[in-house]
Design an enzyme around this catalytic site. Structure first.
Site, PDB file in Angstrom:
ATOM      1  N   HIS A  67       0.841  -1.199   0.000  1.00 56.44           N
ATOM      2  CA  HIS A  67       0.000   0.000   0.000  1.00 56.44           C
ATOM      3  C   HIS A  67       0.884   1.260   0.000  1.00 56.44           C
ATOM      4  CE1 HIS A  67      -3.453   2.497   1.771  1.00 56.44           C
ATOM      5  NE2 HIS A  67      -2.396   3.241   1.979  1.00 56.44           N
ATOM      6  N   GLU A  68       1.849   1.309   0.923  1.00 56.40           N
ATOM      7  CA  GLU A  68       2.735   2.475   1.004  1.00 56.40           C
ATOM      8  C   GLU A  68       3.590   2.618  -0.255  1.00 56.40           C
ATOM      9  OE1 GLU A  68       2.671   4.932   3.091  1.00 56.40           O
ATOM     10  OE2 GLU A  68       1.090   3.937   4.218  1.00 56.40           O
ATOM     11  N   HIS A  71       1.820   4.407  -3.031  1.00 58.88           N
ATOM     12  CA  HIS A  71       1.874   5.876  -2.888  1.00 58.88           C
ATOM     13  C   HIS A  71       3.227   6.390  -3.401  1.00 58.88           C
ATOM     14  CE1 HIS A  71      -1.708   6.460  -0.462  1.00 58.88           C
ATOM     15  NE2 HIS A  71      -1.276   5.725   0.539  1.00 58.88           N
TER      16      HIS A  71
HETATM   17 ZN   LIG Z   1      -2.171   5.258   2.314  1.00 60.54          ZN
END
Ligand SMILES: [Zn+2]
Length: 385
Positions: A67-68, A71
Protein backbone atom coordinates in the site's frame (compact mmCIF):
# COMPACT_ATOMS: atom_id res chain seq x y z
CA UNK A 1 10.93 8.94 12.57
CA UNK A 2 13.49 8.29 15.29
CA UNK A 3 13.67 4.80 16.76
CA UNK A 4 13.39 3.21 13.32
CA UNK A 5 15.92 0.84 11.76
CA UNK A 6 16.53 0.35 8.07
CA UNK A 7 15.68 -3.15 6.94
CA UNK A 8 16.01 -2.86 3.19
CA UNK A 9 15.76 -0.76 0.07
CA UNK A 10 13.43 -1.06 -2.96
CA UNK A 11 13.15 1.27 -5.97
CA UNK A 12 15.65 3.58 -4.24
CA UNK A 13 13.39 3.93 -1.18
CA UNK A 14 14.64 3.01 2.30
CA UNK A 15 12.35 0.60 4.12
CA UNK A 16 12.39 1.09 7.88
CA UNK A 17 10.74 -0.54 10.86
CA UNK A 18 9.99 1.52 13.95
CA UNK A 19 10.40 -0.28 17.29
CA UNK A 20 6.67 0.22 18.00
CA UNK A 21 5.89 -2.07 15.06
CA UNK A 22 7.14 -5.08 17.05
CA UNK A 23 4.25 -4.58 19.53
CA UNK A 24 1.59 -4.46 16.82
CA UNK A 25 3.15 -7.45 15.07
CA UNK A 26 2.98 -9.47 18.29
CA UNK A 27 -0.54 -8.18 19.03
CA UNK A 28 -1.87 -9.11 15.58
CA UNK A 29 -0.23 -12.57 15.69
CA UNK A 30 -1.58 -13.14 19.20
CA UNK A 31 -5.13 -11.99 18.30
CA UNK A 32 -5.12 -14.27 15.25
CA UNK A 33 -3.71 -17.28 17.12
CA UNK A 34 -5.82 -17.03 20.26
CA UNK A 35 -9.19 -15.68 19.14
CA UNK A 36 -9.81 -15.00 15.44
CA UNK A 37 -8.62 -18.39 14.14
CA UNK A 38 -9.85 -20.64 17.01
CA UNK A 39 -13.29 -18.96 16.84
CA UNK A 40 -13.64 -19.34 13.09
CA UNK A 41 -11.79 -22.62 12.57
CA UNK A 42 -12.05 -24.91 15.59
CA UNK A 43 -10.11 -28.13 15.78
CA UNK A 44 -6.57 -27.15 14.77
CA UNK A 45 -3.59 -27.70 17.07
CA UNK A 46 -2.17 -24.77 19.09
CA UNK A 47 0.96 -24.88 16.99
CA UNK A 48 -1.11 -24.51 13.81
CA UNK A 49 -3.00 -21.50 15.24
CA UNK A 50 0.27 -19.79 16.11
CA UNK A 51 1.99 -20.65 12.82
CA UNK A 52 -0.92 -19.35 10.72
CA UNK A 53 -1.27 -16.36 13.10
CA UNK A 54 2.38 -15.32 12.63
CA UNK A 55 2.35 -15.90 8.88
CA UNK A 56 -0.94 -13.95 8.65
CA UNK A 57 0.56 -11.05 10.59
CA UNK A 58 3.69 -11.01 8.39
CA UNK A 59 1.58 -11.08 5.21
CA UNK A 60 -0.70 -8.32 6.58
CA UNK A 61 2.29 -6.02 7.05
CA UNK A 62 3.63 -6.99 3.63
CA UNK A 63 0.28 -5.76 2.25
CA UNK A 64 0.62 -2.52 4.28
CA UNK A 65 4.05 -2.11 2.73
CA UNK A 66 2.64 -2.67 -0.78
CA UNK A 67 0.00 0.00 0.00
CA UNK A 68 2.74 2.48 1.00
CA UNK A 69 4.90 1.53 -1.97
CA UNK A 70 2.01 2.32 -4.32
CA UNK A 71 1.87 5.88 -2.89
CA UNK A 72 5.64 6.19 -3.23
CA UNK A 73 5.86 4.87 -6.78
CA UNK A 74 3.04 7.16 -7.94
CA UNK A 75 4.82 10.11 -6.28
CA UNK A 76 8.12 9.19 -7.96
CA UNK A 77 6.35 8.77 -11.31
CA UNK A 78 5.12 12.34 -10.90
CA UNK A 79 8.62 13.66 -10.29
CA UNK A 80 8.57 13.81 -6.47
CA UNK A 81 11.18 12.45 -4.13
CA UNK A 82 10.46 9.71 -1.63
CA UNK A 83 13.04 9.16 1.08
CA UNK A 84 11.68 6.24 3.05
CA UNK A 85 8.75 4.11 4.13
CA UNK A 86 8.43 3.29 7.83
CA UNK A 87 6.25 0.62 9.39
CA UNK A 88 5.09 1.61 12.88
CA UNK A 89 2.34 0.54 15.28
CA UNK A 90 -0.47 2.20 13.34
CA UNK A 91 0.57 0.94 9.91
CA UNK A 92 2.91 2.56 7.44
CA UNK A 93 4.02 6.07 6.57
CA UNK A 94 6.01 7.43 3.63
CA UNK A 95 8.48 10.29 4.03
CA UNK A 96 8.22 12.41 0.91
CA UNK A 97 10.84 14.94 -0.09
CA UNK A 98 8.22 17.68 -0.36
CA UNK A 99 4.46 18.15 -0.44
CA UNK A 100 2.58 17.59 -3.69
CA UNK A 101 2.61 20.78 -5.71
CA UNK A 102 -0.66 20.36 -7.56
CA UNK A 103 -4.12 19.14 -6.64
CA UNK A 104 -3.87 16.50 -9.38
CA UNK A 105 -0.63 15.06 -7.97
CA UNK A 106 -2.08 14.98 -4.46
CA UNK A 107 -5.23 13.25 -5.69
CA UNK A 108 -3.47 10.44 -7.56
CA UNK A 109 -0.67 9.88 -5.04
CA UNK A 110 -3.29 9.56 -2.28
CA UNK A 111 -6.02 7.56 -4.00
CA UNK A 112 -3.66 4.89 -5.33
CA UNK A 113 -3.00 3.51 -1.80
CA UNK A 114 -6.59 2.55 -0.86
CA UNK A 115 -7.18 1.34 -4.45
CA UNK A 116 -4.14 -0.94 -4.12
CA UNK A 117 -5.50 -2.36 -0.83
CA UNK A 118 -8.93 -2.93 -2.39
CA UNK A 119 -7.23 -4.55 -5.39
CA UNK A 120 -5.30 -6.89 -3.06
CA UNK A 121 -8.59 -7.73 -1.31
CA UNK A 122 -10.16 -8.73 -4.64
CA UNK A 123 -7.12 -10.84 -5.58
CA UNK A 124 -7.13 -12.68 -2.22
CA UNK A 125 -10.90 -13.16 -2.48
CA UNK A 126 -10.56 -14.71 -5.96
CA UNK A 127 -7.78 -16.98 -4.69
CA UNK A 128 -10.05 -17.93 -1.79
CA UNK A 129 -12.83 -18.92 -4.20
CA UNK A 130 -10.42 -21.21 -6.02
CA UNK A 131 -8.81 -22.90 -2.99
CA UNK A 132 -11.63 -22.96 -0.43
CA UNK A 133 -12.15 -26.70 -0.98
CA UNK A 134 -8.50 -27.35 0.03
CA UNK A 135 -6.76 -27.28 3.45
CA UNK A 136 -8.68 -25.01 5.86
CA UNK A 137 -5.45 -23.39 7.19
CA UNK A 138 -4.50 -21.92 3.81
CA UNK A 139 -8.08 -20.90 3.05
CA UNK A 140 -8.34 -19.19 6.47
CA UNK A 141 -5.17 -17.24 5.78
CA UNK A 142 -6.30 -16.11 2.32
CA UNK A 143 -9.76 -15.17 3.58
CA UNK A 144 -8.22 -13.13 6.42
CA UNK A 145 -5.98 -11.24 3.97
CA UNK A 146 -8.96 -10.47 1.70
CA UNK A 147 -10.86 -9.17 4.71
CA UNK A 148 -8.08 -6.98 6.23
CA UNK A 149 -7.09 -5.48 2.89
CA UNK A 150 -10.71 -4.51 2.23
CA UNK A 151 -10.88 -2.98 5.73
CA UNK A 152 -7.61 -1.06 5.20
CA UNK A 153 -8.80 0.20 1.80
CA UNK A 154 -12.21 1.34 3.05
CA UNK A 155 -10.93 2.89 6.29
CA UNK A 156 -8.25 4.86 4.47
CA UNK A 157 -10.83 6.23 2.04
CA UNK A 158 -12.69 8.02 4.87
CA UNK A 159 -12.60 11.69 3.82
CA UNK A 160 -10.62 13.00 6.80
CA UNK A 161 -6.99 14.11 7.13
CA UNK A 162 -4.48 12.58 7.73
CA UNK A 163 -6.07 9.53 6.07
CA UNK A 164 -5.65 9.04 2.31
CA UNK A 165 -9.34 9.88 1.82
CA UNK A 166 -8.72 13.20 3.58
CA UNK A 167 -5.93 13.96 1.11
CA UNK A 168 -8.26 13.04 -1.73
CA UNK A 169 -10.91 15.38 -0.28
CA UNK A 170 -8.34 18.16 0.10
CA UNK A 171 -7.20 17.68 -3.51
CA UNK A 172 -10.79 17.85 -4.78
CA UNK A 173 -11.61 20.99 -2.73
CA UNK A 174 -8.28 22.52 -3.73
CA UNK A 175 -9.09 21.90 -7.40
CA UNK A 176 -12.63 23.28 -7.05
CA UNK A 177 -11.80 26.40 -5.00
CA UNK A 178 -8.20 27.03 -6.06
CA UNK A 179 -7.47 27.68 -2.38
CA UNK A 180 -5.10 25.09 -0.91
CA UNK A 181 -5.16 26.50 2.61
CA UNK A 182 -8.96 26.49 2.76
CA UNK A 183 -9.08 22.94 1.43
CA UNK A 184 -6.57 21.87 4.10
CA UNK A 185 -8.65 23.50 6.85
CA UNK A 186 -11.83 21.73 5.74
CA UNK A 187 -10.22 18.29 5.33
CA UNK A 188 -8.36 18.58 8.64
CA UNK A 189 -11.56 19.61 10.49
CA UNK A 190 -13.10 16.41 9.15
CA UNK A 191 -10.05 14.62 10.63
CA UNK A 192 -10.59 16.21 14.04
CA UNK A 193 -14.28 15.20 13.95
CA UNK A 194 -13.50 11.63 12.85
CA UNK A 195 -10.74 11.34 15.45
CA UNK A 196 -12.93 12.42 18.37
CA UNK A 197 -15.77 10.28 16.98
CA UNK A 198 -13.54 7.18 17.05
CA UNK A 199 -12.32 8.02 20.56
CA UNK A 200 -15.96 8.27 21.72
CA UNK A 201 -16.95 4.98 20.07
CA UNK A 202 -13.79 3.33 21.44
CA UNK A 203 -14.45 4.44 25.03
CA UNK A 204 -18.10 3.39 24.73
CA UNK A 205 -17.02 -0.06 23.55
CA UNK A 206 -14.58 -0.43 26.44
CA UNK A 207 -17.14 0.48 29.10
CA UNK A 208 -20.32 -0.93 27.63
CA UNK A 209 -19.20 -4.14 25.94
CA UNK A 210 -15.81 -4.57 27.68
CA UNK A 211 -14.45 -5.04 24.18
CA UNK A 212 -10.67 -4.83 23.88
CA UNK A 213 -11.00 -3.45 20.32
CA UNK A 214 -12.29 -0.22 21.92
CA UNK A 215 -8.78 0.61 23.21
CA UNK A 216 -7.46 0.23 19.73
CA UNK A 217 -10.18 2.39 18.17
CA UNK A 218 -9.69 5.12 20.79
CA UNK A 219 -5.94 5.09 20.16
CA UNK A 220 -6.37 5.41 16.39
CA UNK A 221 -8.94 8.17 16.93
CA UNK A 222 -6.58 10.08 19.17
CA UNK A 223 -3.74 9.76 16.67
CA UNK A 224 -5.99 10.98 13.83
CA UNK A 225 -7.27 14.04 15.69
CA UNK A 226 -3.81 15.09 16.84
CA UNK A 227 -2.35 14.65 13.36
CA UNK A 228 -5.28 16.62 11.87
CA UNK A 229 -4.62 19.45 14.31
CA UNK A 230 -0.93 19.61 13.53
CA UNK A 231 -1.60 19.59 9.77
CA UNK A 232 -3.96 22.55 10.30
CA UNK A 233 -1.38 24.42 12.39
CA UNK A 234 1.36 23.78 9.87
CA UNK A 235 -0.83 25.02 7.03
CA UNK A 236 -1.67 28.18 9.00
CA UNK A 237 2.04 28.79 9.57
CA UNK A 238 2.82 28.23 5.90
CA UNK A 239 0.12 30.72 5.01
CA UNK A 240 1.62 33.31 7.36
CA UNK A 241 5.04 32.79 5.78
CA UNK A 242 3.84 32.70 2.19
CA UNK A 243 5.41 35.39 0.05
CA UNK A 244 8.20 35.96 2.60
CA UNK A 245 11.76 35.29 1.56
CA UNK A 246 14.82 34.18 3.47
CA UNK A 247 16.25 37.69 3.03
CA UNK A 248 13.28 39.14 4.95
CA UNK A 249 14.23 37.22 8.09
CA UNK A 250 18.03 36.94 7.89
CA UNK A 251 20.43 39.07 9.85
CA UNK A 252 23.28 40.52 7.89
CA UNK A 253 25.37 41.60 10.90
CA UNK A 254 26.13 37.98 11.78
CA UNK A 255 29.41 37.23 13.63
CA UNK A 256 32.25 35.74 11.62
CA UNK A 257 35.53 34.08 12.57
CA UNK A 258 38.68 33.13 10.70
CA UNK A 259 39.32 29.36 10.34
CA UNK A 260 42.86 29.87 11.67
CA UNK A 261 41.68 31.05 15.10
CA UNK A 262 42.23 28.76 18.08
CA UNK A 263 39.18 27.56 20.01
CA UNK A 264 40.56 29.22 23.16
CA UNK A 265 40.84 32.56 21.41
CA UNK A 266 37.33 32.28 19.95
CA UNK A 267 36.08 31.60 23.45
CA UNK A 268 38.07 34.35 25.25
CA UNK A 269 37.85 37.11 22.73
CA UNK A 270 34.47 36.54 21.09
CA UNK A 271 32.01 34.20 22.76
CA UNK A 272 32.36 35.60 26.31
CA UNK A 273 31.91 39.12 24.98
CA UNK A 274 29.20 38.91 22.33
CA UNK A 275 27.23 35.89 23.58
CA UNK A 276 26.59 34.55 20.10
CA UNK A 277 25.48 30.98 19.59
CA UNK A 278 27.00 30.48 16.14
CA UNK A 279 29.90 31.97 14.15
CA UNK A 280 30.13 31.85 10.39
CA UNK A 281 33.64 30.76 9.42
CA UNK A 282 34.96 32.81 6.50
CA UNK A 283 38.34 33.09 4.85
CA UNK A 284 38.44 36.40 3.04
CA UNK A 285 35.19 36.39 1.13
CA UNK A 286 34.70 32.64 1.03
CA UNK A 287 32.35 30.70 3.29
CA UNK A 288 34.19 27.81 4.98
CA UNK A 289 31.82 26.53 7.65
CA UNK A 290 29.95 27.18 10.84
CA UNK A 291 31.03 26.80 14.45
CA UNK A 292 28.54 26.79 17.31
CA UNK A 293 28.92 27.02 21.07
CA UNK A 294 28.05 23.32 21.20
CA UNK A 295 31.02 22.48 18.97
CA UNK A 296 33.27 24.59 21.23
CA UNK A 297 31.92 22.95 24.37
CA UNK A 298 32.75 19.52 22.96
CA UNK A 299 36.47 20.35 22.80
CA UNK A 300 38.17 19.36 26.10
CA UNK A 301 39.37 22.50 27.97
CA UNK A 302 43.04 21.46 27.90
CA UNK A 303 42.89 21.03 24.11
CA UNK A 304 41.32 24.38 23.27
CA UNK A 305 44.71 26.12 23.02
CA UNK A 306 45.88 23.61 20.35
CA UNK A 307 42.73 23.12 18.27
CA UNK A 308 41.76 25.36 15.38
CA UNK A 309 38.31 26.54 14.36
CA UNK A 310 38.92 24.87 10.98
CA UNK A 311 39.24 21.45 12.66
CA UNK A 312 36.19 21.75 14.88
CA UNK A 313 33.74 23.61 12.64
CA UNK A 314 30.93 22.04 10.60
CA UNK A 315 32.42 22.12 7.11
CA UNK A 316 30.71 24.24 4.45
CA UNK A 317 29.34 21.23 2.54
CA UNK A 318 27.55 19.97 5.67
CA UNK A 319 26.08 23.30 6.78
CA UNK A 320 22.37 23.85 6.05
CA UNK A 321 22.16 26.80 3.67
CA UNK A 322 19.75 28.57 1.35
CA UNK A 323 19.99 31.44 -1.12
CA UNK A 324 18.48 34.79 -0.02
CA UNK A 325 15.61 34.51 -2.50
CA UNK A 326 14.43 31.10 -1.26
CA UNK A 327 10.95 31.06 0.33
CA UNK A 328 11.11 31.46 4.11
CA UNK A 329 8.95 28.33 4.44
CA UNK A 330 11.93 26.35 3.12
CA UNK A 331 14.09 27.74 5.91
CA UNK A 332 11.56 26.70 8.54
CA UNK A 333 11.26 23.26 6.99
CA UNK A 334 15.04 22.78 6.94
CA UNK A 335 15.41 23.96 10.54
CA UNK A 336 12.62 21.68 11.79
CA UNK A 337 13.60 18.65 9.69
CA UNK A 338 17.27 18.75 10.65
CA UNK A 339 16.65 19.87 14.22
CA UNK A 340 19.13 22.74 13.87
CA UNK A 341 19.11 26.27 15.30
CA UNK A 342 20.32 28.28 12.32
CA UNK A 343 21.18 28.18 8.66
CA UNK A 344 23.57 30.21 6.57
CA UNK A 345 22.35 32.33 3.67
CA UNK A 346 24.69 31.93 0.71
CA UNK A 347 25.14 33.85 -2.50
CA UNK A 348 27.51 31.62 -4.46
CA UNK A 349 30.44 30.98 -2.09
CA UNK A 350 29.80 34.10 -0.06
CA UNK A 351 27.86 34.09 3.23
CA UNK A 352 25.45 37.02 3.19
CA UNK A 353 23.27 36.24 6.18
CA UNK A 354 22.27 33.99 9.04
CA UNK A 355 18.71 32.84 9.79
CA UNK A 356 17.92 31.39 13.20
CA UNK A 357 14.88 29.52 14.46
CA UNK A 358 14.06 32.67 16.45
CA UNK A 359 14.22 34.86 13.33
CA UNK A 360 11.63 32.68 11.58
CA UNK A 361 9.38 32.65 14.66
CA UNK A 362 9.63 36.46 14.85
CA UNK A 363 8.40 36.75 11.26
CA UNK A 364 5.54 34.33 12.02
CA UNK A 365 4.53 36.37 15.08
CA UNK A 366 4.64 39.68 13.24
CA UNK A 367 2.74 38.26 10.24
CA UNK A 368 0.11 36.90 12.60
CA UNK A 369 -0.23 40.35 14.15
CA UNK A 370 -0.49 42.00 10.72
CA UNK A 371 -2.98 39.46 9.40
CA UNK A 372 -5.27 40.51 12.27
CA UNK A 373 -6.35 37.02 13.16
CA UNK A 374 -4.89 34.00 14.79
CA UNK A 375 -4.55 30.79 12.87
CA UNK A 376 -6.50 27.79 14.11
CA UNK A 377 -4.85 27.12 17.39
CA UNK A 378 -6.77 24.98 19.83
CA UNK A 379 -4.18 25.64 22.54
CA UNK A 380 -4.72 29.40 22.55
CA UNK A 381 -7.72 31.67 22.60
CA UNK A 382 -7.96 35.23 21.18
CA UNK A 383 -7.35 36.77 24.60
CA UNK A 384 -4.02 35.25 25.57
CA UNK A 385 -0.53 35.98 24.36
ZN1 LIG B 1 -2.17 5.26 2.31
Amino acid sequence: MSGAVRVGRVFGIDLKVHFSWVFIFVLVSWTLATSYLPDGYPGWSDRQYWAIGIVGSLLLFTCVLIHELSHSLEAIRRGHQVESITLFFLGGVSQMGEEAETAGDEFWVSVVGPLTSLGLAVVFWLVYLIIRGGPSQVAALVWYLAYVNAAIGIFNLLPALPLDGGRVLRAVLWKLTGDEARATRAASRAGTALGFGLVTIGITLIFVTRNFAGVWLALIGWFIQSAATSIREQSATEQLLSGRLVRDAMRTDFPTVDPGTTIQRLLDERIVRDFERAYVVVLGDTFRGLITTTDVRDVAPDERERRWVSEVMIRAENVASLPPDAPLEDALELIVQRGIHQLVVLEGHRAVGLVTRGDVLRVIEVSRLLSGRRPDDPKGSPGDS
